[in-house]
Motif scaffolding. Structure first.
Motif, PDB file in Angstrom:
ATOM      1  N   ALA A   1      38.839  14.262  -9.285  1.00 28.04           N
ATOM      2  CA  ALA A   1      39.040  12.991  -9.975  1.00 28.04           C
ATOM      3  C   ALA A   1      37.519  12.556 -10.609  1.00 28.04           C
ATOM      4  O   ALA A   1      37.469  12.204 -11.772  1.00 28.04           O
ATOM      5  CB  ALA A   1      39.561  12.110  -9.151  1.00 28.04           C
ATOM      6  N   LEU A   2      36.586  12.758  -9.704  1.00 28.22           N
ATOM      7  CA  LEU A   2      35.284  12.394 -10.198  1.00 28.22           C
ATOM      8  C   LEU A   2      34.703  13.195 -11.619  1.00 28.22           C
ATOM      9  O   LEU A   2      34.268  12.855 -12.197  1.00 28.22           O
ATOM     10  CB  LEU A   2      34.139  12.545  -9.253  1.00 28.22           C
ATOM     11  CG  LEU A   2      32.766  12.265  -9.289  1.00 28.22           C
ATOM     12  CD1 LEU A   2      32.630  10.726  -9.938  1.00 28.22           C
ATOM     13  CD2 LEU A   2      31.930  12.603  -7.861  1.00 28.22           C
ATOM     14  N   ALA A   3      34.813  14.429 -11.347  1.00 34.07           N
ATOM     15  CA  ALA A   3      34.549  15.524 -12.553  1.00 34.07           C
ATOM     16  C   ALA A   3      35.358  14.847 -13.808  1.00 34.07           C
ATOM     17  O   ALA A   3      34.712  15.139 -14.720  1.00 34.07           O
ATOM     18  CB  ALA A   3      34.893  17.066 -12.013  1.00 34.07           C
ATOM     19  N   ALA A   4      36.621  14.833 -13.577  1.00 29.29           N
ATOM     20  CA  ALA A   4      37.203  14.333 -14.816  1.00 29.29           C
ATOM     21  C   ALA A   4      36.855  13.055 -15.455  1.00 29.29           C
ATOM     22  O   ALA A   4      36.635  12.971 -16.784  1.00 29.29           O
ATOM     23  CB  ALA A   4      38.722  14.162 -14.454  1.00 29.29           C
ATOM     24  N   VAL A   5      36.534  12.328 -14.558  1.00 30.99           N
ATOM     25  CA  VAL A   5      36.155  10.787 -15.123  1.00 30.99           C
ATOM     26  C   VAL A   5      34.676  11.202 -15.857  1.00 30.99           C
ATOM     27  O   VAL A   5      34.294  10.450 -16.836  1.00 30.99           O
ATOM     28  CB  VAL A   5      35.658   9.975 -13.971  1.00 30.99           C
ATOM     29  CG1 VAL A   5      35.011   8.511 -14.488  1.00 30.99           C
ATOM     30  CG2 VAL A   5      37.186   9.329 -13.353  1.00 30.99           C
ATOM     31  N   ILE A   6      33.549  11.749 -15.176  1.00 29.38           N
ATOM     32  CA  ILE A   6      32.467  12.136 -15.891  1.00 29.38           C
ATOM     33  C   ILE A   6      32.630  12.726 -17.089  1.00 29.38           C
ATOM     34  O   ILE A   6      32.127  12.543 -18.132  1.00 29.38           O
ATOM     35  CB  ILE A   6      31.613  13.104 -14.897  1.00 29.38           C
ATOM     36  CG1 ILE A   6      31.150  12.257 -13.551  1.00 29.38           C
ATOM     37  CG2 ILE A   6      30.432  13.424 -15.510  1.00 29.38           C
ATOM     38  CD1 ILE A   6      30.397  12.981 -12.505  1.00 29.38           C
ATOM     39  N   VAL A   7      33.491  13.656 -17.071  1.00 24.41           N
ATOM     40  CA  VAL A   7      33.542  14.502 -18.539  1.00 24.41           C
ATOM     41  C   VAL A   7      34.303  13.832 -19.489  1.00 24.41           C
ATOM     42  O   VAL A   7      33.900  13.610 -20.659  1.00 24.41           O
ATOM     43  CB  VAL A   7      34.693  15.754 -18.195  1.00 24.41           C
ATOM     44  CG1 VAL A   7      34.998  16.624 -19.479  1.00 24.41           C
ATOM     45  CG2 VAL A   7      33.929  16.694 -17.028  1.00 24.41           C
ATOM     46  N   ILE A   8      35.189  12.968 -19.082  1.00 26.34           N
ATOM     47  CA  ILE A   8      35.969  12.119 -20.134  1.00 26.34           C
ATOM     48  C   ILE A   8      35.181  10.984 -20.572  1.00 26.34           C
ATOM     49  O   ILE A   8      35.113  10.574 -21.823  1.00 26.34           O
ATOM     50  CB  ILE A   8      37.388  11.518 -19.378  1.00 26.34           C
ATOM     51  CG1 ILE A   8      38.372  12.707 -19.244  1.00 26.34           C
ATOM     52  CG2 ILE A   8      38.099  10.659 -20.658  1.00 26.34           C
ATOM     53  CD1 ILE A   8      39.598  12.435 -18.508  1.00 26.34           C
ATOM     54  N   GLY A   9      34.505  10.518 -19.530  1.00 26.03           N
ATOM     55  CA  GLY A   9      33.427   9.364 -19.830  1.00 26.03           C
ATOM     56  C   GLY A   9      32.393   9.782 -20.858  1.00 26.03           C
ATOM     57  O   GLY A   9      31.993   9.047 -21.845  1.00 26.03           O
ATOM     58  N   SER A  10      31.768  10.876 -20.592  1.00 25.48           N
ATOM     59  CA  SER A  10      30.886  11.337 -21.447  1.00 25.48           C
ATOM     60  C   SER A  10      31.064  11.893 -22.787  1.00 25.48           C
ATOM     61  O   SER A  10      30.495  11.752 -23.678  1.00 25.48           O
ATOM     62  CB  SER A  10      30.261  12.578 -20.810  1.00 25.48           C
ATOM     63  OG  SER A  10      29.595  12.240 -19.369  1.00 25.48           O
ATOM     64  N   THR A  11      32.466  12.153 -22.827  1.00 21.13           N
ATOM     65  CA  THR A  11      32.897  12.540 -24.105  1.00 21.13           C
ATOM     66  C   THR A  11      33.496  11.395 -24.932  1.00 21.13           C
ATOM     67  O   THR A  11      32.939  11.235 -26.141  1.00 21.13           O
ATOM     68  CB  THR A  11      34.224  13.601 -24.072  1.00 21.13           C
ATOM     69  OG1 THR A  11      33.507  14.663 -23.199  1.00 21.13           O
ATOM     70  CG2 THR A  11      34.384  14.070 -25.351  1.00 21.13           C
ATOM     71  N   ILE A  12      34.336  10.546 -24.536  1.00 23.11           N
ATOM     72  CA  ILE A  12      34.980   9.571 -25.377  1.00 23.11           C
ATOM     73  C   ILE A  12      34.459   8.051 -24.957  1.00 23.11           C
ATOM     74  O   ILE A  12      34.680   6.995 -25.390  1.00 23.11           O
ATOM     75  CB  ILE A  12      36.472   9.552 -25.482  1.00 23.11           C
ATOM     76  CG1 ILE A  12      36.969   9.470 -24.094  1.00 23.11           C
ATOM     77  CG2 ILE A  12      36.664  11.106 -25.923  1.00 23.11           C
ATOM     78  CD1 ILE A  12      38.250   9.467 -24.232  1.00 23.11           C
ATOM     79  N   GLY A  13      33.610   7.950 -23.863  1.00 22.16           N
ATOM     80  CA  GLY A  13      33.176   6.799 -23.463  1.00 22.16           C
ATOM     81  C   GLY A  13      34.341   6.080 -22.244  1.00 22.16           C
ATOM     82  O   GLY A  13      35.053   6.721 -22.104  1.00 22.16           O
ATOM     83  N   SER A  14      33.929   4.962 -22.057  1.00 23.37           N
ATOM     84  CA  SER A  14      34.632   4.142 -21.029  1.00 23.37           C
ATOM     85  C   SER A  14      35.734   3.208 -21.561  1.00 23.37           C
ATOM     86  O   SER A  14      35.777   2.906 -22.983  1.00 23.37           O
ATOM     87  CB  SER A  14      33.792   3.085 -20.322  1.00 23.37           C
ATOM     88  OG  SER A  14      34.546   2.343 -19.437  1.00 23.37           O
ATOM     89  N   PHE A  15      37.007   3.347 -20.778  1.00 22.88           N
ATOM     90  CA  PHE A  15      38.131   2.610 -21.503  1.00 22.88           C
ATOM     91  C   PHE A  15      39.028   2.258 -20.242  1.00 22.88           C
ATOM     92  O   PHE A  15      38.589   2.768 -19.102  1.00 22.88           O
ATOM     93  CB  PHE A  15      38.861   3.379 -22.403  1.00 22.88           C
ATOM     94  CG  PHE A  15      39.575   4.712 -21.966  1.00 22.88           C
ATOM     95  CD1 PHE A  15      40.705   5.007 -21.334  1.00 22.88           C
ATOM     96  CD2 PHE A  15      38.768   5.932 -21.847  1.00 22.88           C
ATOM     97  CE1 PHE A  15      41.364   6.255 -20.856  1.00 22.88           C
ATOM     98  CE2 PHE A  15      39.171   7.177 -21.282  1.00 22.88           C
ATOM     99  CZ  PHE A  15      40.308   7.169 -20.892  1.00 22.88           C
TER     100      PHE A  15
END
Length: 484
Positions: free
Chosen positions: A470-484
């Motif tokens: 889950a942490l890896a997914a949050v980092i990848v998604i957050g780095s790609t499209i930002g926080s939401f």
């Protein structure tokens, strides 16, 4: 010599803590060892660095320890937690025994009940369900851990867990930081954990394993065990010795009444964070007598504290006649907050002394220079410190005390959303904190009548591996499209 002193102090802390020594003694002693090797003034570090930072932690977060422990104890003594667990058993039954245990744990902990209170209620429920369903006893700890110690502690938006509150003063965020990413992380943890447990159940059935040892659980002995108490109070927010104190209601409330205080926690937390506090005129906080602070530094704690207080009032109003001895239950709940709060504060004091040493600058430079960007380095820092201390809250506070200002500067420079850093830090603290020496792991195994040899692999998969994914997914998604 400075780095050697830091490592020796940390080794002393870990070794003796694992053997059951009190963190209240070990943390200042280990801090003085680290300071001594650096040639720093020992008494000044003890009274000015260690104690001032420990006191700051208490001042910021003791209201949450107090209200959280009090709410958990009242939910237990009123029979509300047991009623909710029994309702999940009735609705899902032995055919979905694992899911029933997981969801019961998730509901009560997301609603603000301490996971230690949940352990002592869910273990007998899980034993009865697993025996009836023929599921191995060794899977009980992992099922309870998945529901109580993973996504509801670190990922679900608005969770009142102390880990979710700690980053708020550092990053100026709310309990609902990065809600979309938090929900995605929660689904990953729950989905992977359920897949693993279902797989383990299928393999056990194919082998004809069955429930196994049917020895009755002795939760009273576990609650009174001094070693377990010492390990537990340094890792989470409830003193297990208070489980047996107070007075339990002979009969629980209807399930709607039992669940209503949990709903109040979530609803009030949301309203305070999103509607009430942003509209208040709190310019007075800039005055010296209020600590010259800002709403962003205290608003998150105010939201959670108000939510827990409202839930406590609701619970007492609905169960006043049902609670046999309200004062005794409230005293036990209040007492249950003290040792955990001061144990974690002592870990924070140790971390503050280490961070103040000249040699720590090398560690700071290494962490901030980790390849992959600030989110990766923040995740690494919280993971390592949570693993070393065996405490998600202690490791997280040490990391943010030492590195929080540096990450806020990076955020200001790069446009990184502090809410994203909040969610990464909290999920990161809830991964490697579940190593064998963690107090919650030790307590859970004892409550379930199991051992590390029998059950720890499954705990690792549902509480560590799922959180890392889950942490890896949050980092990848957050780095790609930002926080939401």
């Amino acid at each position: 010599m400075g780095l050697l002193g830091i490592f020796l102090g940390l080794a002393l802390l870990l070794f003796l803590a694992f053997r059951g020594w009190s963190i209240l003694l070990l943390a200042p002693a280990a801090a003085l060892v680290a300071a001594g090797f650096s040639g720093e003034p020992l008494l000044a570090h003890w009274t000015q660095t260690f104690m001032s930072n420990a006191a700051t932690f208490i001042a910021q977060f003791f209201p949450l320890f107090l209200l959280g422990a009090l709410f958990g104890k009242l939910m237990d003594d009123s029979g509300s937690v047991t009623v909710i667990a029994d309702e999940m058993t009735r609705r899902l039954g032995e055919k979905r025994a694992i899911l029933a245990v997981v969801l019961a744990g998730a509901i009560v902990t997301y609603g603000g009940v301490s996971l230690f209170v949940a352990f002592f209620v869910l273990a007998p429920m899980a034993q009865a369900l697993f025996r009836a369903a023929g599921i191995p006893r060794r899977l009980m700890p992992a099922a309870i851990a998945l529901g109580t110690s993973t996504f509801t502690m670190s990922a679900m938006p608005g969770t009142p867990a102390i880990q979710n509150a700690i980053p708020m003063p550092f990053f100026g965020t709310t309990p609902f930081a990065a809600p979309g990413l938090g929900i995605i992380a929660s689904l990953i943890m729950l989905g992977f954990g359920m897949w693993w447990l279902s797989r383990a159940e299928r393999i056990a059935r194919a082998r004809g394993e069955g429930f196994g040892d049917a020895t009755p659980l002795d939760t009273e002995q576990v609650a009174d065990d001094p070693f377990i108490r010492e390990r537990a109070t340094s890792s989470h927010e409830f003193d297990t010795a208070e489980i047996r104190h107070g007075a339990h209601a002979p009969k629980g409330p209807p399930v709607v009444i039992a669940a209503l205080p949990l709903i109040v926690v979530v609803a009030v937390n949301l309203v305070m964070s999103m509607a009430v506090l942003p509209r208040l005129d709190v310019s007075f906080l800039a005055e010296a007598r209020w600590g010259a602070t800002t709403l962003s530094a205290v608003g998150g704690v105010w939201s959670v504290a108000t939510a827990l207080a409202a839930a406590i009032l609701t619970l007492v109003a609905l169960n006043f006649r049902r609670l046999p001895n309200l004062r005794s239950s409230m005293d036990a709940g209040a007492n249950a907050a003290v040792l955990p709060a001061f144990s974690v504060a002592s870990l924070v004091g140790f971390g503050a002394v280490v961070a103040a040493l000249p040699a720590f600058e090398l560690v700071r430079t290494w962490v901030l220079g980790i390849e992959g960007g600030p989110l990766v380095s923040l995740a690494v820092a919280t993971n390592i410190l949570a693993a070393l201390t065996g405490s998600a809250s202690g490791g997280l506070t040490i990391a943010l005390d030492a590195l929080g200002p540096a990450y806020m500067k990076i955020a200001a420079t790069t446009g990184l959303d502090p809410a994203l850093m909040h969610r990464v830090a909290v999920i990161g603290s809830g991964t490697l904190d579940s190593l064998p020496h963690n107090g919650a792991v030790v307590t859970l195994l004892a409550v379930c009548g199991s051992t590390h040899a029998k059950s720890y692999l499954d705990i690792v998969m549902v509480a560590v591996v799922s959180a890392l994914l889950a942490l890896a997914a949050v980092i990848v998604i957050g780095s790609t499209i930002g926080s939401f």
